[in-house]
Design a protein around this motif. Structure first.
Motif, PDB file in Angstrom:
ATOM      1  N   MET A 172       0.837  -1.192   0.000  1.00 59.32           N
ATOM      2  CA  MET A 172       0.000   0.000   0.000  1.00 59.32           C
ATOM      3  C   MET A 172       0.876   1.248   0.000  1.00 59.32           C
ATOM      4  SD  MET A 172      -3.010   0.892   2.654  1.00 59.32           S
ATOM      5  CE  MET A 172      -1.907   1.537   3.887  1.00 59.32           C
ATOM      6  N   LYS A 173       0.524   2.201  -0.794  1.00 56.09           N
ATOM      7  CA  LYS A 173       1.322   3.419  -0.873  1.00 56.09           C
ATOM      8  C   LYS A 173       1.087   4.261   0.374  1.00 56.09           C
ATOM      9  CE  LYS A 173       2.621   6.984  -4.080  1.00 56.09           C
ATOM     10  NZ  LYS A 173       3.948   6.689  -4.506  1.00 56.09           N
ATOM     11  N   GLN A 174       2.143   4.862   0.823  1.00 59.57           N
ATOM     12  CA  GLN A 174       2.041   5.708   2.005  1.00 59.57           C
ATOM     13  C   GLN A 174       1.876   7.151   1.563  1.00 59.57           C
ATOM     14  OE1 GLN A 174       2.221   4.525   5.473  1.00 59.57           O
ATOM     15  NE2 GLN A 174       1.464   3.003   4.060  1.00 59.57           N
ATOM     16  N   PRO A 175       0.665   7.694   1.659  1.00 58.63           N
ATOM     17  CA  PRO A 175       0.462   9.040   1.133  1.00 58.63           C
ATOM     18  C   PRO A 175       1.241  10.103   1.892  1.00 58.63           C
ATOM     19  CG  PRO A 175      -1.483   8.288   2.314  1.00 58.63           C
ATOM     20  CD  PRO A 175      -0.547   7.127   2.239  1.00 58.63           C
ATOM     21  N   ASP A 176       1.606   9.785   3.129  1.00 58.60           N
ATOM     22  CA  ASP A 176       2.272  10.823   3.917  1.00 58.60           C
ATOM     23  C   ASP A 176       3.789  10.725   3.816  1.00 58.60           C
ATOM     24  OD1 ASP A 176       2.125   9.298   7.227  1.00 58.60           O
ATOM     25  OD2 ASP A 176       2.420   8.439   5.268  1.00 58.60           O
ATOM     26  N   GLU A 177       4.291   9.813   3.039  1.00 56.51           N
ATOM     27  CA  GLU A 177       5.726   9.584   3.034  1.00 56.51           C
ATOM     28  C   GLU A 177       6.392  10.203   1.814  1.00 56.51           C
ATOM     29  OE1 GLU A 177       8.271   6.303   5.218  1.00 56.51           O
ATOM     30  OE2 GLU A 177       6.267   5.839   4.562  1.00 56.51           O
ATOM     31  N   GLY A 178       7.404  10.981   2.052  1.00 50.02           N
ATOM     32  CA  GLY A 178       8.266  11.328   0.931  1.00 50.02           C
ATOM     33  C   GLY A 178       8.101  12.697   0.309  1.00 50.02           C
ATOM     34  N   TYR A 179       7.020  13.419   0.567  1.00 48.82           N
ATOM     35  CA  TYR A 179       6.889  14.673  -0.173  1.00 48.82           C
ATOM     36  C   TYR A 179       7.138  15.918   0.667  1.00 48.82           C
ATOM     37  CZ  TYR A 179       2.095  14.917   1.655  1.00 48.82           C
ATOM     38  OH  TYR A 179       1.010  14.964   2.467  1.00 48.82           O
ATOM     39  N   ILE A 180       7.315  15.742   1.982  1.00 47.20           N
ATOM     40  CA  ILE A 180       7.615  16.912   2.806  1.00 47.20           C
ATOM     41  C   ILE A 180       9.088  17.251   2.622  1.00 47.20           C
ATOM     42  CG2 ILE A 180       7.809  17.716   5.193  1.00 47.20           C
ATOM     43  CD1 ILE A 180       5.327  15.801   5.667  1.00 47.20           C
ATOM     44  N   LYS A 181       9.386  18.529   2.491  1.00 50.70           N
ATOM     45  CA  LYS A 181      10.756  18.911   2.168  1.00 50.70           C
ATOM     46  C   LYS A 181      11.737  18.514   3.264  1.00 50.70           C
ATOM     47  CE  LYS A 181      13.592  22.696   0.520  1.00 50.70           C
ATOM     48  NZ  LYS A 181      14.584  21.755   0.025  1.00 50.70           N
ATOM     49  N   PHE A 182      12.661  17.711   2.851  1.00 52.60           N
ATOM     50  CA  PHE A 182      13.667  17.192   3.753  1.00 52.60           C
ATOM     51  C   PHE A 182      15.023  17.603   3.198  1.00 52.60           C
ATOM     52  CE2 PHE A 182      16.413  13.282   4.287  1.00 52.60           C
ATOM     53  CZ  PHE A 182      16.763  13.535   5.598  1.00 52.60           C
ATOM     54  N   ASN A 183      15.860  18.175   4.049  1.00 52.35           N
ATOM     55  CA  ASN A 183      17.158  18.680   3.596  1.00 52.35           C
ATOM     56  C   ASN A 183      18.260  17.712   3.984  1.00 52.35           C
ATOM     57  OD1 ASN A 183      16.163  21.373   2.727  1.00 52.35           O
ATOM     58  ND2 ASN A 183      15.568  21.435   4.883  1.00 52.35           N
ATOM     59  N   LEU A 184      18.874  17.132   2.984  1.00 52.44           N
ATOM     60  CA  LEU A 184      19.925  16.150   3.249  1.00 52.44           C
ATOM     61  C   LEU A 184      21.276  16.678   2.779  1.00 52.44           C
ATOM     62  CD1 LEU A 184      20.436  13.179   4.200  1.00 52.44           C
ATOM     63  CD2 LEU A 184      20.391  12.575   1.784  1.00 52.44           C
ATOM     64  N   ASN A 185      22.218  16.684   3.701  1.00 47.15           N
ATOM     65  CA  ASN A 185      23.592  17.029   3.364  1.00 47.15           C
ATOM     66  C   ASN A 185      24.379  15.712   3.377  1.00 47.15           C
ATOM     67  OD1 ASN A 185      26.272  17.794   3.424  1.00 47.15           O
ATOM     68  ND2 ASN A 185      25.940  19.522   4.803  1.00 47.15           N
ATOM     69  N   TRP A 186      24.610  15.170   2.198  1.00 48.10           N
ATOM     70  CA  TRP A 186      25.136  13.807   2.056  1.00 48.10           C
ATOM     71  C   TRP A 186      26.564  13.824   1.544  1.00 48.10           C
ATOM     72  CZ3 TRP A 186      23.582  10.202  -2.550  1.00 48.10           C
ATOM     73  CH2 TRP A 186      24.132   8.924  -2.347  1.00 48.10           C
ATOM     74  N   ASP A 187      27.482  13.298   2.340  1.00 51.05           N
ATOM     75  CA  ASP A 187      28.878  13.157   1.932  1.00 51.05           C
ATOM     76  C   ASP A 187      29.060  11.686   1.537  1.00 51.05           C
ATOM     77  OD1 ASP A 187      31.500  13.607   1.475  1.00 51.05           O
ATOM     78  OD2 ASP A 187      32.012  14.215   3.529  1.00 51.05           O
ATOM     79  N   LYS A 188      29.079  11.441   0.238  1.00 53.07           N
ATOM     80  CA  LYS A 188      29.096  10.061  -0.252  1.00 53.07           C
ATOM     81  C   LYS A 188      30.498   9.474  -0.151  1.00 53.07           C
ATOM     82  CE  LYS A 188      27.291   7.292  -4.049  1.00 53.07           C
ATOM     83  NZ  LYS A 188      26.761   7.298  -5.407  1.00 53.07           N
ATOM     84  N   LYS A 189      30.774   8.888   0.992  1.00 51.83           N
ATOM     85  CA  LYS A 189      32.095   8.283   1.213  1.00 51.83           C
ATOM     86  C   LYS A 189      31.985   7.258   2.331  1.00 51.83           C
ATOM     87  CE  LYS A 189      33.801  11.475   4.706  1.00 51.83           C
ATOM     88  NZ  LYS A 189      34.759  12.470   5.113  1.00 51.83           N
ATOM     89  N   ALA A 190      32.980   6.395   2.417  1.00 47.24           N
ATOM     90  CA  ALA A 190      32.971   5.363   3.460  1.00 47.24           C
ATOM     91  C   ALA A 190      33.118   6.019   4.830  1.00 47.24           C
ATOM     92  CB  ALA A 190      34.111   4.388   3.218  1.00 47.24           C
ATOM     93  N   PHE A 191      32.507   5.409   5.834  1.00 48.73           N
ATOM     94  CA  PHE A 191      32.698   5.868   7.214  1.00 48.73           C
ATOM     95  C   PHE A 191      33.209   4.696   8.038  1.00 48.73           C
ATOM     96  CE2 PHE A 191      28.300   4.421   6.846  1.00 48.73           C
ATOM     97  CZ  PHE A 191      28.156   3.599   7.950  1.00 48.73           C
TER      98      PHE A 191
END
Ligand code: ZN
Length: 198
Positions: A1-20
């Motif tokens: 079932m699709k989650q209507p409340d998931e995914g469209y609220i503005k979320f700010n991601l600062n992503w450093d794509k590297k190994a940790f």
């Protein structure tokens, strides 16, 4: 079932794509619990391919490692499917993370529990419709007006993050349930205890 409340609220991601720094011990612990939850269907993906559920552990530096966004489809995860959350801001709906996978906006629900309860070292978030309906307002439940992905839901979670039950029903996030504990196996036992009750 699709989650209507998931995914469209503005979320700010600062992503450093590297190994940790992710020790084999931490990886095997979190990944074996994740596999158990995947097998029960508490973490997985809807028929439309959208994944649900995630789990995290606190690190020694008071950051946390969480299963990454869009990993719900996979039965087996590698270290690259996890993300290290370095920092966050509940009010700005923002997260800063490292890793080869992105941290989801649901990381903020994990973050607020770690912040509110220093004894907690592990958080699990699952989706289950029947379980959610059964325990809604019977176990500690966030106000249904506080919707997924908003600062309001984080503040609701904060109020409930010190209960001995170790479980929170997300009133405004259909199917959403959180458990937490001193150790990951404790959080897992809590969620499975309620899952096995019906
Ligand atoms: Zn969710």
């Amino acid at each position: 079932m699709k989650q209507p409340d998931e995914g469209y609220i503005k979320f700010n991601l600062n992503w450093d794509k590297k190994a940790f720094n992710f020790s084999d011990q931490d990886f095997s612990q979190i990944n074996s619990t994740r596999k158990n939850l995947f097998e029960t269907g508490l973490i997985g993906a809807y028929p439309d391919g959208i994944g649900f559920g995630n789990l995290s552990i606190r690190t020694e530096k008071n950051e946390f490692i969480i299963s990454g966004s869009a990993t719900g489809n996979f039965e087996n995860l590698t270290k690259e499917h996890y993300s290290l959350v370095k920092d966050y801001d509940i009010h700005k709906n923002s997260v800063r993370c490292e890793g080869f996978s992105k941290a989801s906006s649901e990381s903020l629900s994990h973050a607020i529990i770690y912040e509110s309860n220093p004894k907690v070292n592990a958080v699990i978030h699952v989706h289950h419709n029947d379980m959610w309906k059964k325990y809604l307002n019977h176990l500690p439940t966030t106000n249904k007006k506080a919707e997924f992905g908003t600062p309001e839901i984080a503040l609701e979670i904060k109020k409930l993050a010190n209960q001995s039950s170790g479980i929170i029903i997300m009133g405004g996030h259909r199917e959403g349930i959180i458990s937490y504990g001193k150790f990951l196996n404790e959080a897992e036992e809590i969620i499975l205890k309620y899952f096995n009750k019906f």
